[in-house]
Structure formats: structure tokens, C-alpha cells
Design a protein around this motif. Structure first.
Motif, PDB file in Angstrom:
ATOM      1  N   GLY A 144       0.768  -1.075   0.211  1.00 52.61           N
ATOM      2  CA  GLY A 144      -0.082  -0.102  -0.147  1.00 52.61           C
ATOM      3  C   GLY A 144       0.865   1.187  -0.014  1.00 52.61           C
ATOM      4  N   TYR A 145       0.451   2.257  -0.938  1.00 53.57           N
ATOM      5  CA  TYR A 145       1.640   3.197  -1.235  1.00 53.57           C
ATOM      6  C   TYR A 145       0.677   4.676  -1.145  1.00 53.57           C
ATOM      7  N   GLY A 146       0.261   4.811   0.113  1.00 52.59           N
ATOM      8  CA  GLY A 146      -0.370   6.125   0.439  1.00 52.59           C
ATOM      9  C   GLY A 146       0.847   6.643   1.521  1.00 52.59           C
ATOM     10  N   PHE A 147       0.048   7.711   2.179  1.00 54.65           N
ATOM     11  CA  PHE A 147       1.068   8.355   3.332  1.00 54.65           C
ATOM     12  C   PHE A 147       1.499   7.233   4.390  1.00 54.65           C
ATOM     13  N   ALA A 148       1.080   6.330   4.951  1.00 62.04           N
ATOM     14  CA  ALA A 148       1.344   5.336   5.723  1.00 62.04           C
ATOM     15  C   ALA A 148       2.515   4.791   5.044  1.00 62.04           C
ATOM     16  N   GLY A 149       2.270   4.044   4.178  1.00 62.86           N
ATOM     17  CA  GLY A 149       3.141   3.392   3.260  1.00 62.86           C
ATOM     18  C   GLY A 149       4.489   3.838   3.051  1.00 62.86           C
ATOM     19  N   ALA A 150       4.266   5.159   2.436  1.00 61.22           N
ATOM     20  CA  ALA A 150       5.459   6.230   2.182  1.00 61.22           C
ATOM     21  C   ALA A 150       6.331   6.288   3.281  1.00 61.22           C
ATOM     22  N   VAL A 151       5.545   6.756   4.464  1.00 60.01           N
ATOM     23  CA  VAL A 151       6.628   6.960   5.493  1.00 60.01           C
ATOM     24  C   VAL A 151       7.154   5.678   6.289  1.00 60.01           C
TER      25      VAL A 151
ATOM     26  N   CYS B 147      -2.443  -0.748   3.319  1.00 59.47           N
ATOM     27  CA  CYS B 147      -3.416  -0.658   2.127  1.00 59.47           C
ATOM     28  C   CYS B 147      -4.792  -0.345   2.507  1.00 59.47           C
ATOM     29  N   GLY B 148      -4.962   0.531   3.385  1.00 58.48           N
ATOM     30  CA  GLY B 148      -6.101   1.027   3.509  1.00 58.48           C
ATOM     31  C   GLY B 148      -7.552   0.548   3.955  1.00 58.48           C
ATOM     32  N   GLY B 149      -8.604   1.037   3.817  1.00 57.40           N
ATOM     33  CA  GLY B 149      -9.666   0.346   4.603  1.00 57.40           C
ATOM     34  C   GLY B 149     -10.749  -0.039   3.596  1.00 57.40           C
ATOM     35  N   PHE B 150     -11.952  -0.219   3.938  1.00 55.21           N
ATOM     36  CA  PHE B 150     -12.966  -1.005   3.052  1.00 55.21           C
ATOM     37  C   PHE B 150     -14.051   0.019   2.753  1.00 55.21           C
ATOM     38  N   GLU B 151     -13.843   1.057   2.411  1.00 58.09           N
ATOM     39  CA  GLU B 151     -15.180   1.727   1.974  1.00 58.09           C
ATOM     40  C   GLU B 151     -15.804   1.251   0.719  1.00 58.09           C
ATOM     41  N   ASN B 152     -15.078   0.599   0.095  1.00 59.53           N
ATOM     42  CA  ASN B 152     -15.667  -0.147  -1.383  1.00 59.53           C
ATOM     43  C   ASN B 152     -15.766  -1.683  -1.320  1.00 59.53           C
TER      44      ASN B 152
ATOM     45  N   SER C  10     -10.742   7.153  -2.096  1.00 60.43           N
ATOM     46  CA  SER C  10     -10.214   6.179  -3.220  1.00 60.43           C
ATOM     47  C   SER C  10     -11.293   4.836  -3.478  1.00 60.43           C
ATOM     48  N   PRO C  11     -11.359   4.644  -4.563  1.00 63.15           N
ATOM     49  CA  PRO C  11     -12.307   3.554  -5.053  1.00 63.15           C
ATOM     50  C   PRO C  11     -11.350   2.245  -4.722  1.00 63.15           C
ATOM     51  N   GLY C  12     -10.018   2.373  -4.496  1.00 62.14           N
ATOM     52  CA  GLY C  12      -9.071   1.223  -4.367  1.00 62.14           C
ATOM     53  C   GLY C  12      -9.245   0.548  -2.852  1.00 62.14           C
ATOM     54  N   ASN C  13      -9.969   1.282  -1.981  1.00 62.01           N
ATOM     55  CA  ASN C  13     -10.144   0.612  -0.625  1.00 62.01           C
ATOM     56  C   ASN C  13     -11.379  -0.141  -0.483  1.00 62.01           C
ATOM     57  N   THR C  14     -10.942  -1.759  -0.899  1.00 59.50           N
ATOM     58  CA  THR C  14     -11.891  -2.870  -0.901  1.00 59.50           C
ATOM     59  C   THR C  14     -11.484  -3.729   0.158  1.00 59.50           C
ATOM     60  N   GLY C  15     -11.073  -3.430   1.476  1.00 63.74           N
ATOM     61  CA  GLY C  15     -10.786  -4.291   2.286  1.00 63.74           C
ATOM     62  C   GLY C  15      -9.687  -5.174   2.242  1.00 63.74           C
ATOM     63  N   ASP C  16      -8.720  -5.062   1.228  1.00 63.13           N
ATOM     64  CA  ASP C  16      -7.615  -6.237   1.196  1.00 63.13           C
ATOM     65  C   ASP C  16      -6.918  -6.684   2.163  1.00 63.13           C
ATOM     66  N   GLY C  17      -6.414  -5.626   2.896  1.00 58.73           N
ATOM     67  CA  GLY C  17      -5.656  -5.740   4.208  1.00 58.73           C
ATOM     68  C   GLY C  17      -6.467  -6.621   5.196  1.00 58.73           C
ATOM     69  N   VAL C  18      -7.584  -6.347   5.453  1.00 56.77           N
ATOM     70  CA  VAL C  18      -8.589  -6.764   6.336  1.00 56.77           C
ATOM     71  C   VAL C  18      -8.333  -8.362   6.088  1.00 56.77           C
TER      72      VAL C  18
END
Length: 494
Positions: free
Chosen positions: A20-27, A211-216, A235-243
Motif C-alpha cells: 500500500g502506497y499512501g502516506f502511511a506506506g511512504a512513511v 493498504c487502506g480500509g474497506f469503503e468499497n 479512493s475506490p481502491g479501498n476494498t478491504g484487501d488488508g482486512v
């Protein structure tokens, strides 16, 4: 899936794998690299930045020597749903952010404008000031950067440049499918998919899930989130993959019912919703029966899931979904009803400054009389007229005897009338794999899953109540914690 030498798919190795490459992934990647680890980042979307880039870009910096008081305040908000040492780590990490930015060649500056002066009902400082020991425990900051960029993209410009100059490998359009485990249960990598081809990536030290949440993810939303239906703004990419990946390796889950939810308008032409704000106080909310149900100016900005989740078991419905916001001419002319610096629609549609284009599109309803407004909204005219009579009487007397709205926020609603349908709109979900103060993912027995870390929106620390700007703060703080501890694992000896 157990790691197996017999697997015939291509294979590569690294020390720390960040998914997952958002703020948390970058940091996390920057921190792990600077601690001496080789890092690979995989991101399933073709564009980097994740949900973070669609945020408002605000985060909190705890003032010197205020971290203990801040941790106590957050502990009260979360009613024991998050261990206290996790909030201590968050508060202490936030206090270090300005120094960390400076060390990386960046600078933090105050938030561009005070929301409290722009949107009624939005407070500065702690979101729940009645229980806060001080309104000055923290400051809201954004990253300094190119003036033409909104705050979130300024932050992304800073973080992505720091990732790039370190030569960290980034693989876009590369979706993590499953974590791999060694025989002793340690997480030693992942199977990813790129252009329809599977590949193994071994992580000799650790994997970090960002890799974000599960809004989608409709099934997860239906099972865990109270308001139905609920829309998304990011982001439409937040489909709960990490969960799902974390569950498969034994992770416990927490905060799955919690969201950061605003109000918004969902246009049929766009997948994501527009978050809606009113820049003047001449507005009310009514339910699908035309009745007010709350002090419209006293709702914490991110707490609309709680407001909309009211359920009527007699009629088997959510009577506040959708609601109608009804407002006057002055509020219409106070500025665009959405916030142009944030949301997935930011680059797809420019909301008009006077809201006229949205009236012409039919998004905003206009009516010269209450009878005509009721007809166009599908409401009973008698009920709507009674609602208006009661509210306008409160404006004239200076006392809202029904919902106790502040007298200074009471403004008469006179024709012409304007209305827009409102849904609960998630900025992000909070739930996911449970983590400890070291960002380690935890199993149901409260034991860390070896070599698995998480940061950011996935398995966020926020429980029942969310303090504004806290999600991005968490991305930065726990991204650093996860990156440091993941890089500190001894190389795995199979």
C-alpha cells in the motif's frame, strides 16, 4: 498460504515489504530504508497516493510537553476500546513530527484557513472540547509545498520525493493477494498479482500492511457499518484487501463499526460522493418525512454515521437516509457547497462558486414556495410547513426549544428555498487488524503475529469517537513506528 520452494511463480526478495502506497506506506518505507533495510512497495492502483491524497491534508502536531494530557483525552474518547499505551505512542510520535519533517528537508506550516470561520459547527482544536484539558494541546499543520497544490498533494509531493530519492522500488498496479507464512507462523512475504501474473515477494525481515480500509467492500460495510446505504468520498481502491489478508493469517479485528463520516451528495454521474458544507447558518436538515431531528450546527464534522444510523424498527427503515438540507439564498451565495481541495471528485468536477451550475444540473432543488418545495422533494406539505413554522419562530424569538441550537446560528428561512439530498459519506473506515503500540498486528489471544506490522487507516486506532485530523497524523506516526520496528527484525533464517 505457506511459503514453498516448489511454487513455480517468479520470485524476488527484499528486507521489508510495504503493501500500500499512501502516506502511511511512504512513511514506513522511508523509515525502514533509513534504518538500513532494503524496501519494496507494492500498490494495487495504477496511481500512487492512496486514500490519503483525497483527504484535506490536515494533521495534528502535539505541543511540547502536552503528549501525556493528549493521550488521556484520547483515552476518554475511545471508552477503553484502544489500549492506553497505543495512544501514548500516538501522542509522543505526533510531538516529534515537526523535527522529523525538518530532518527530511520539509517544513510544516499552519493550516491554510480556520474551518471554524468557514463552516458553522466546525471547532478548532480538540473536536470534543468539553472533555479536553486544554484547547491548545495541539496545532493543525499541513506540509509546505507548491502553492498550486491542495494540502494533501503538498504532503504527497514531499513524501513521494523522499521515497524516490532513496531509490526505493515501487510496483504499481500490483495487488497483494495473500501473505505467506513460514512453518513457525512468521510472515515472510506475500503473493502479488501484476498484469494477471502471480509473483512471490519474500520479506526477510517483515511485511507492513498500509493498504487502506474497506469503503468499497459492500459485504464488509453491510456486516459492520450501521448506516445503510453509506457512500464514499475517497479512493475506490479501498476494498478491504488488508482486512482479509490479515484475517487469513490469524489477526484479530477491531473498530470495524467505526468510520470518519461526513455528509454529502451522490450524483449519478460520479462514483464517489461530494462532501457538502454550508458556509452560512441559514440551513436545516429534515428527514424523509420533512421533520428536523437534530441541532444542525452541533454535529462533529466526522460523526455523521452516528447521526444517520438511527433506525426505525416499526417501518424497517433509516428515516434520515437520505435527509434533505434546506437552505436560504444567503447560504446559497456564501460559496460552493463542497470543498474543492479534497475528495475523489476533486480532479473530476469543479463545483461552481455560486452553485448555479448545480441548480441547472438538478443536483440542487429550487422552489418559490413551501408547497412547491414539498412537491419536488416528495414530502407532505403540511409537515414541512409545520417544521418551517417551528424553526422560523425559534429564529424570531432567539430560542430553539426543540433542539437548543445556538441563538447566533439561527437564521430565518425565506423564499426562494433551496434543497439538496444528503447521505452519510465516508472519508474512511477505521477498522481492520488490531495492532499494538509497536504497530505489530495482534491475534485474538493478544499475541503479535511474527513479522507483521500495520499502519494508517487499516486497523486504525480510533474507536467510538474520532478527533479531527487524527487519521493523517496516525499515518505519519504509526508509519514511522512500523517502519522502524519492521526494519529492526533480524533477517529470517528458514
Amino acid at each position: 498460504m505457506n511459503a514453498s520452494p516448489e511454487m513455480s511463480i517468479p520470485h524476488m526478495e527484499t528486507d521489508v515489504l510495504v503493501i500500500g502506497y499512501g502516506f502511511a506506506g511512504a512513511v514506513a518505507a522511508i523509515t525502514a530504508h533509513d534504518c538500513g533495510a532494503k524496501v519494496v512497495i507494492v500498490e494495487k492502483m495504477p496511481r500512487a497516493g492512496g486514500n490519503s491524497c483525497y483527504s484535506a491534508g490536515n494533521f495534528g502536531v502535539v505541543r511540547p510537553r502536552a503528549s501525556a494530557a493528549f493521550a488521556q483525552y484520547l483515552d476518554r474518547l475511545n471508552l477503553g476500546m484502544t489500549p492506553y499505551d497505543v495512544f501514548e505512542a500516538y501522542a509522543q510520535g505526533s510531538e516529534q513530527l515537526e523535527k522529523w519533517f525538518s530532518a527530511l528537508g520539509g517544513e510544516l506550516v499552519p493550516r491554510i484557513s480556520a474551518l471554524a470561520n468557514t463552516f458553522p459547527g466546525v471547532v478548532e482544536g480538540p473536536a470534543f472540547p468539553k472533555i479536553a484539558p486544554s484547547r491548545k494541546m495541539f496545532d493543525i499543520r499541513i506540509a509546505k509545498g507548491p502553492a498550486e497544490l491542495p494540502p494533501a498533494l503538498r504532503m504527497w509531493d514531499f513524501l513521494s520525493r523522499n521515497v524516490s530519492k532513496r531509490g526505493i522500488e515501487i510496483q504499481l498496479s500490483c495487488r497483494a493477494r495473500e501473505l505467506t507464512r513460514a512453518a513457525d507462523g512468521a510472515i515472510v512475504g506475500a503473493v502479488v498479482e501484476h498484469n494477471g501474473q502471480l509473483r512471490r515477494i519474500s520479506a526477510n525481515r517483515a511485511v507492513v500492511l498500509t493498504c487502506g480500509g474497506f469503503e468499497n467492500a459492500p459485504e464488509l460495510l453491510n456486516n459492520f457499518v450501521a448506516s445503510k446505504p453509506i457512500m464514499f468520498a475517497g479512493s475506490p481502491g479501498n476494498t478491504g484487501d488488508g482486512v482479509k489478508m490479515a484475517q487469513l493469517v490469524g489477526a484479530d479485528l477491531w473498530h470495524m463499526a467505526q468510520t470518519a463520516t461526513l455528509i454529502g451528495y451522490k450524483a449519478a454521474e460520479y462514483d464517489a460522493a461530494f462532501c457538502i458544507f454550508f458556509r452560512a447558518p441559514g440551513f436545516i436538515y429534515v428527514d424523509k418525512y420533512g421533520e428536523r431531528y437534530i441541532d444542525e450546527t452541533a454535529i462533529e464534522l466526522h460523526d455523521f454515521d452516528r447521526v444517520f444510523s438511527h433506525f426505525d424498527p416499526v417501518n424497517i427503515e433509516y428515516p434520515r437516509i437520505p435527509s434533505w438540507a434546506i437552505f436560504n439564498e444567503r447560504t446559497l451565495k456564501a460559496g460552493p457547497l463542497t470543498w474543492s481541495i479534497a475528495g475523489y471528485n476533486r480532479d473530476k468536477y469543479q463545483w461552481s462558486a455560486d452553485n448555479q451550475a448545480e441548480i441547472d444540473r438538478g443536483w440542487i432543488v429550487k422552489a418559490a414556495t413551501l408547497d412547491l418545495l414539498a412537491e419536488r422533494l416528495g414530502l407532505r406539505s403540511e409537515t414541512l410547513k409545520h417544521t418551517f413554522y417551528t424553526y422560523n419562530t425559534a429564529c424570531e424569538t432567539g430560542k430553539d426549544s426543540v433542539f437548543d441550537r445556538e441563538p447566533t446560528s439561527l437564521e430565518l428561512l425565506r423564499p426562494p428555498y433551496y434543497a439538496i439530498p444528503l447521505h452519510p459519506v465516508m472519508v474512511n473506515t477505521q477498522g481492520g487488524p488490531k495492532r499494538d503500540a509497536r504497530a505489530r498486528v495482534i491475534d485474538p489471544n493478544n499475541n503479535p503475529i511474527p513479522r507483521l506490522y500495520a499502519a494508517g487507516e487499516l486497523g486504525s486506532i480510533w474507536g467510538p469517537l474520532y478527533d479531527g485530523a487524527g487519521n493523517l497524523t496516525e499515518c505519519l506516526v504509526f508509519g514511522r513506528i512500523a517502519g522502524q520496528n519492521a526494519s529492526g527484525e533480524t533477517p529470517y533464517d528458514s
